[in-house]
Design an enzyme around this catalytic site. Structure first.
Site, PDB file in Angstrom:
ATOM      1  N   ASP A 516       0.850  -1.194   0.000  1.00  0.00           N
ATOM      2  CA  ASP A 516       0.000   0.000   0.000  1.00  0.00           C
ATOM      3  C   ASP A 516       0.884   1.242   0.000  1.00  0.00           C
ATOM      4  O   ASP A 516       0.978   1.974   0.978  1.00  0.00           O
ATOM      5  CB  ASP A 516      -0.922  -0.013   1.219  1.00  0.00           C
ATOM      6  CG  ASP A 516      -1.865   1.197   1.236  1.00  0.00           C
ATOM      7  OD1 ASP A 516      -2.073   1.774   0.150  1.00  0.00           O
ATOM      8  OD2 ASP A 516      -2.358   1.551   2.318  1.00  0.00           O
ATOM      9  N   GLU A 525      -1.892   0.555  -8.273  1.00  0.00           N
ATOM     10  CA  GLU A 525      -2.519   1.541  -9.148  1.00  0.00           C
ATOM     11  C   GLU A 525      -4.031   1.307  -9.168  1.00  0.00           C
ATOM     12  O   GLU A 525      -4.533   0.266  -8.730  1.00  0.00           O
ATOM     13  CB  GLU A 525      -1.955   1.470 -10.569  1.00  0.00           C
ATOM     14  CG  GLU A 525      -2.400   2.643 -11.430  1.00  0.00           C
ATOM     15  CD  GLU A 525      -1.629   2.779 -12.735  1.00  0.00           C
ATOM     16  OE1 GLU A 525      -1.751   3.843 -13.373  1.00  0.00           O
ATOM     17  OE2 GLU A 525      -0.911   1.840 -13.115  1.00  0.00           O
TER      18      GLU A 525
END
Length: 542
Positions: A516, A525
């Site tokens: 993360d 993404e």
């Protein structure tokens, strides 16, 4: 460098919660045994159970057992505990749990809009100024420019691409076609009018951009509209002022466009007949280009363009989808004949739903059409769809977290595969009249919202431990602490395809190959076509 929730943790549950009568499974690391459902408000145990036998789960690299508490339906806020001290995040049991998340997943497309200011009334703190309004240079024809403003930014960057855009719109229009009641409430959007549902307003914003991408001279579609290079990671869209370029026309973009415009002509006709007519005219013109260019090479980026390529070595699947949609919309025999011929090809998958293989959309369009005139072909396609759904269900039965991915399918955008598979299971069940797949769909949704080895919700803003630092330039550059809500992260990717992943994720199990952090674009993404199947799947539950 920002990092949060990077290590797998605890008992994994759907952090949004469980509808009262749905399948309810908690995944518990270790050998299993007794587990307890505990009222999170007063600490009282309300349910006891025993886990299934432990298994070694290859995808997660864990030994796990599964605690089934489907039989407990009383509304409330709970957590799962084990006798060795493990605990889960709190979650609710309620009659409805997905409505807010469903709306956020759809509203995310508004936040992806290009070419207009996002005002505070509709965007809240994630507002920004209008962007990318300059005409685009046609690559290779530097004296020619096209005003192709609008549409959705594709992903964490500001490129706009016809092929993945068509997949995203197809998912949203399918969601509306299958579950219109899920879209009854306005979001709202600037265009909300109480007449046409907001999902159609939002899709129209992308469709009108696609119409600007159709070459006026030939009818073919420019493949994409981007700058030559990606901007920096914290550049806001209005600050991305480099020259815009239209990449050359491609058959894959033109085929997808013909398909989505024919589909849109059908869906929009009851709401806006002139717009629907413009869509059909555009679809027929694109089909004429395809007929004139039967042997086009696959698209590749020009040498001086380094933005996303969305290359594809063959275009039979896009032509197959286009023929199916044009036939379903018009009933013309020439499109049926083209579909029948393409259906005999083995160059593409008839049940795939990703931007690189659109065959599944063609199959869905044909099987859902009231114009079916080849019952033998329809029967073959239906048998294949059920076979594919059965294969996915069998993988789900064996997986420690109940989803349909093999270890080698944790690739870039693995969450798209999770959601595409759930979408296929839903549509297979609907077309065959069986509910056999629904419990597996539940578990795919549970996985998205936290029932995974990372113990994280892969949707920004939703769940006890949501992703916080997606690879999404507006979320990085806007000065707002929280990311734009309702964005689906790409998820675990064993490929180690960015520098952060290469350094920090080597040796991790496939389903644990996630970070993360903004820097890990190959795992974290976001894209429009990862959100779109999530909208469809949650539409089933709202």
């Amino acid at each position: 460098m920002k990092m949060k929730h990077e290590q797998p943790i605890g008992i994994a549950v759907n952090q949004l919660g469980y509808r009262s009568q749905d399948t309810k499974i908690a995944v518990i690391p270790g050998q299993g045994g007794r587990f307890h459902l505990v009222d999170d408000q007063n600490g009282e145990t309300v349910w006891h159970g025993s886990t299934s036998p432990a298994i070694v789960d290859a995808a997660s690299g864990q030994t796990v057992s599964r605690g089934d508490f489907t039989g407990y339906e009383a509304p409330g806020t709970y957590r799962i505990e084990t006798e060795d001290g493990q605990t889960s995040a709190p979650f609710v049991i309620a009659e409805s749990v997905y409505e807010d998340a469903h709306r956020a997943l759809l509203k995310a497309f508004y936040y992806f809009r290009c070419g207009m200011a996002l005002d505070e009334l509709h965007a809240g703190p994630w507002k920004h100024e209008a962007c990318h309004l300059t005409p685009a240079i046609v690559h290779g024809e530097e004296s020619r420019q096209v005003d192709a403003w609008g549409g959705w930014h594709d992903a964490g960057d500001y490129g706009k691409y016809v092929v993945p855009g068509a997949k995203a719109v197809a998912d949203l229009l399918l969601a509306f076609e299958l579950y219109p009641e899920a879209f009854a409430q306005p979001l709202p959007l600037p265009e909300s009018d109480g007449s046409m549902p907001d999902v159609l307003h939002e899709c129209r914003y992308e469709l009108e951009w696609m119409q600007r991408m159709q070459d006026e001279e030939s009818g073919g579609l420019f493949h994409k509209l981007t700058t030559l290079q990606f901007p920096g990671g914290d550049v806001m869209p209005e600050a991305d002022t480099a020259a815009l370029y239209l990449s050359p026309i491609s058959a894959t973009a033109t085929g997808c466009y013909a398909a989505i415009m024919a589909m849109s002509a059908r869906i929009y006709a009851p709401y806006d007949e002139p717009f629907a007519a413009s869509c059909l005219k555009a679809a027929e013109r694109a089909w004429a280009w395809l007929a004139e260019h039967p042997d086009m090479p696959g698209f590749r980026n020009p040498a001086d363009i380094a933005t996303g390529e969305y290359g594809d070595g063959q275009d039979a699947d896009e032509r197959y989808w286009a023929a199916a949609e044009l036939y379903r919309t018009t009933g013309e025999g020439r499109y049926h004949e083209a579909f029948q011929a393409l259906a005999k090809q083995n160059a593409f998958g008839k049940y795939e739903l990703g931007w690189a293989d659109m065959g599944g959309y063609g199959t869905f369009a044909y099987l859902m059409s009231e114009r079916e005139e080849d019952p033998e072909l329809a029967e073959v396609l239906m048998r294949g769809l059920i076979q594919r759904a059965d294969e996915l269900a069998a993988v789900s039965e064996r997986d420690g977290y109940g989803i349909s991915l093999h270890p080698d399918q944790y690739i870039w955008g693995s969450n798209m595969l999770v959601l595409n598979h759930a979408m296929l299971l839903l549509i297979a069940g609907r077309l065959s009249g069986t509910e056999d797949y629904e419990s597996h769909v539940h578990e795919h949704v549970h996985y998205l919202f936290g029932a995974n080895v990372m113990g994280m919700s892969y949707v920004t803003g939703y769940g006890a431990k949501p992703i916080l630092y997606p690879h999404h330039r507006p979320s990085e550059g806007d000065g707002v602490k929280a990311p734009v809500p309702g964005l689906v992260s790409g998820g675990p990717n064993k490929g180690l395809q960015d520098d952060y992943a290469l350094k920090h994720l080597a040796g991790k199990a496939p389903a644990a190959s996630f970070a993360d952090v903004m820097e890990s674009y190959s795992t974290n993404e976001v894209t429009i076509y990862w959100n779109s199947p999530a909208v469809l799947v949650l539409s089933h539950f709202v």
